[in-house]
Design an enzyme around this catalytic site. Sequence first.
Site, PDB file in Angstrom:
ATOM      1  N   HIS A 176      75.926 -45.628  14.328  1.00  0.00           N
ATOM      2  CA  HIS A 176      75.188 -46.619  15.101  1.00  0.00           C
ATOM      3  C   HIS A 176      75.110 -46.239  16.576  1.00  0.00           C
ATOM      4  O   HIS A 176      74.589 -46.995  17.399  1.00  0.00           O
ATOM      5  CB  HIS A 176      75.874 -47.986  14.928  1.00  0.00           C
ATOM      6  CG  HIS A 176      75.041 -49.160  15.298  1.00  0.00           C
ATOM      7  ND1 HIS A 176      75.436 -50.102  16.227  1.00  0.00           N
ATOM      8  CD2 HIS A 176      73.822 -49.564  14.857  1.00  0.00           C
ATOM      9  CE1 HIS A 176      74.513 -51.027  16.349  1.00  0.00           C
ATOM     10  NE2 HIS A 176      73.521 -50.724  15.536  1.00  0.00           N
ATOM     11  N   LYS A 178      74.191 -44.617  20.256  1.00  0.00           N
ATOM     12  CA  LYS A 178      72.954 -44.348  20.990  1.00  0.00           C
ATOM     13  C   LYS A 178      73.317 -43.609  22.270  1.00  0.00           C
ATOM     14  O   LYS A 178      74.004 -44.167  23.137  1.00  0.00           O
ATOM     15  CB  LYS A 178      72.209 -45.628  21.365  1.00  0.00           C
ATOM     16  CG  LYS A 178      71.624 -46.392  20.179  1.00  0.00           C
ATOM     17  CD  LYS A 178      72.442 -47.576  19.833  1.00  0.00           C
ATOM     18  CE  LYS A 178      71.728 -48.392  18.756  1.00  0.00           C
ATOM     19  NZ  LYS A 178      72.620 -49.341  18.094  1.00  0.00           N
ATOM     20  N   ASP A 183      70.604 -32.279  30.461  1.00  0.00           N
ATOM     21  CA  ASP A 183      71.202 -31.231  31.301  1.00  0.00           C
ATOM     22  C   ASP A 183      72.679 -31.462  31.608  1.00  0.00           C
ATOM     23  O   ASP A 183      73.217 -30.845  32.543  1.00  0.00           O
ATOM     24  CB  ASP A 183      70.428 -31.085  32.628  1.00  0.00           C
ATOM     25  CG  ASP A 183      69.118 -30.344  32.468  1.00  0.00           C
ATOM     26  OD1 ASP A 183      68.854 -29.837  31.353  1.00  0.00           O
ATOM     27  OD2 ASP A 183      68.353 -30.280  33.441  1.00  0.00           O
ATOM     28  N   HIS A 413      69.654 -58.362  22.038  1.00  0.00           N
ATOM     29  CA  HIS A 413      70.167 -57.142  21.422  1.00  0.00           C
ATOM     30  C   HIS A 413      71.263 -56.494  22.270  1.00  0.00           C
ATOM     31  O   HIS A 413      71.824 -55.472  21.902  1.00  0.00           O
ATOM     32  CB  HIS A 413      69.027 -56.143  21.187  1.00  0.00           C
ATOM     33  CG  HIS A 413      69.325 -55.105  20.157  1.00  0.00           C
ATOM     34  ND1 HIS A 413      69.690 -53.811  20.477  1.00  0.00           N
ATOM     35  CD2 HIS A 413      69.339 -55.166  18.798  1.00  0.00           C
ATOM     36  CE1 HIS A 413      69.887 -53.126  19.363  1.00  0.00           C
ATOM     37  NE2 HIS A 413      69.681 -53.921  18.327  1.00  0.00           N
ATOM     38  N   LYS A 415      74.766 -55.577  23.823  1.00  0.00           N
ATOM     39  CA  LYS A 415      76.160 -55.556  23.371  1.00  0.00           C
ATOM     40  C   LYS A 415      77.018 -55.237  24.588  1.00  0.00           C
ATOM     41  O   LYS A 415      77.057 -54.092  25.050  1.00  0.00           O
ATOM     42  CB  LYS A 415      76.387 -54.502  22.286  1.00  0.00           C
ATOM     43  CG  LYS A 415      75.462 -54.640  21.056  1.00  0.00           C
ATOM     44  CD  LYS A 415      74.310 -53.714  21.144  1.00  0.00           C
ATOM     45  CE  LYS A 415      73.586 -53.440  19.838  1.00  0.00           C
ATOM     46  NZ  LYS A 415      73.324 -54.506  18.955  1.00  0.00           N
ATOM     47  N   ASP A 420      86.830 -60.784  34.351  1.00  0.00           N
ATOM     48  CA  ASP A 420      87.384 -61.089  35.675  1.00  0.00           C
ATOM     49  C   ASP A 420      86.524 -60.586  36.827  1.00  0.00           C
ATOM     50  O   ASP A 420      87.036 -60.314  37.911  1.00  0.00           O
ATOM     51  CB  ASP A 420      88.800 -60.504  35.804  1.00  0.00           C
ATOM     52  CG  ASP A 420      89.781 -61.131  34.832  1.00  0.00           C
ATOM     53  OD1 ASP A 420      89.583 -62.316  34.478  1.00  0.00           O
ATOM     54  OD2 ASP A 420      90.733 -60.453  34.420  1.00  0.00           O
TER      55      ASP A 420
END
Length: 518
Positions: A176, A178, A183, A413, A415, A420
Amino acid sequence: MNATVAISIIIVLIVIASLAIASRHRDKIIIKIASTSLPKEDDATPLDRHWTDISRDHAEPDALSLIQSNLGAFAARVGSARAAGRSLDLMYYMWNADLTGQLMMREVIAAADRGVRVRLLLDDLGVSMSDRAFHAIDSHPNIELRLFNPTKARENVFRRGLEMVLRFRSVNRRMHNKAWIADGRVLIVGGRNIGDAYFDAAEQANFRDFDIIAHGACIAQAEEIFDDYWNSAVAVPVRSLLARRPSKLARLRRRMDILASGSAARPYLAQVESQHHQGNFLMSDTLHWVNGAQVVADPPEKAAGKRRSGHNFLMETLLPIMEETDRTLKITSPYFIPGQKGVETLSRLSADGISVSVLTNSLAATDVAAVHVGYARYRRPLLINGIKIHELRSLADQHTSFSLRGSGQASLHTKAFTRDGEIGFIGSLNFDPRSMSLNTEMGVLFSSPGLVTEMDEIFREETSREMSFELALNERRNLTWTGMVRGQPTHYRHEPYATLSRRALVSVMGILPLESQL
């Protein structure tokens, strides 16, 4: 024919088919050459020089920038691909063959044409490109494409479906992650896959999401993670999976060029050009200089069902940080199924006087109604223990246009979490059983009051009653939802704006033991 005979015949057919699949691939030799990230130079590429310029007056090793804009997220990826002169290392759960997916692949191929080495690692189940497109892309001399945990029987739909059934335990484990690395100088990590819904191009529904653009020392961690996945046993060169056929790269190029010249592509490519002319091809207006940003990830062995450094490495890294909260913990997760352990952890924090807030999707906004089933059963115990819950409303409910191509539907979507006002995390990890136990995940963990302030301001906006429903329990401990409608607080006793059919579906699915798969 009685039922016993019929079942016996079916079993025999399945065994024969499975043996045929196994024999078809038993003797196939997979030629796989290990490779690693290329060494960086100080002045070899535009991205090398970009890092030299921005880091000259800073002692901190890392610079981070937040991208909330979907269009900006598209422009940052394309801009970095155009500026790359050495390498592109890209790993994604989904890469769709739609407008933005093809526009981005066109830029990747153009980079390879300039001599850039491209390593492309895609999850086999999530990606929507055809095997024919895989073959064409992989035929480029500067591009190698590998599929993560792929099916072997690819040419026949029946055999592939049967293989997925027979290998369900392993096929159910996915990559999952991404990550976009250019470079070794630019890293883009977050919740976005490659496809129209992540870049405001979908005609039906789009996502609200975060990306982090990172520069500096932390990119070496991302490169090591990429190399681990690239060279793992579950990453298979696509050329070893496909039947031989003539290269179709020229045809693919023509199709992508036609798409890029069309009216639908114009606003996306115009944004890239605009940023390039402004000298800001990475869409990183505000850089936050930090000490010790960490790129963290599950090991690839997790997808093979093997234990290494714990069954759930990433969450085992993040959970202690969340448990050390002193004042405020703000969690954003589109698919939020805390489980009993999660409820106990958050309730313990709340009992210690810590403000704990969660933002997730409402039933009307979610793109995966099944996940709502797992989440819904935990709302009441969370609220009883003082955790604040907000459910994002679909922007269609607010009569607000969200997409460049006409859709007013939007789902959360993102996450992420902040702690604090100082510590933050952005990545691919959902707070649900699938991310915890089945899928591999990754993200960036950092300490930066400035960046966390940006995230907290977006959280404050998205949890306002104009954008979200605020949940509570009435005197009978029944759920209520409150949102602002035409400037007035409006209360609901049932899932707001959710259709009757969707509510019925959730009720039926709630009977099934699905939580571990969600």
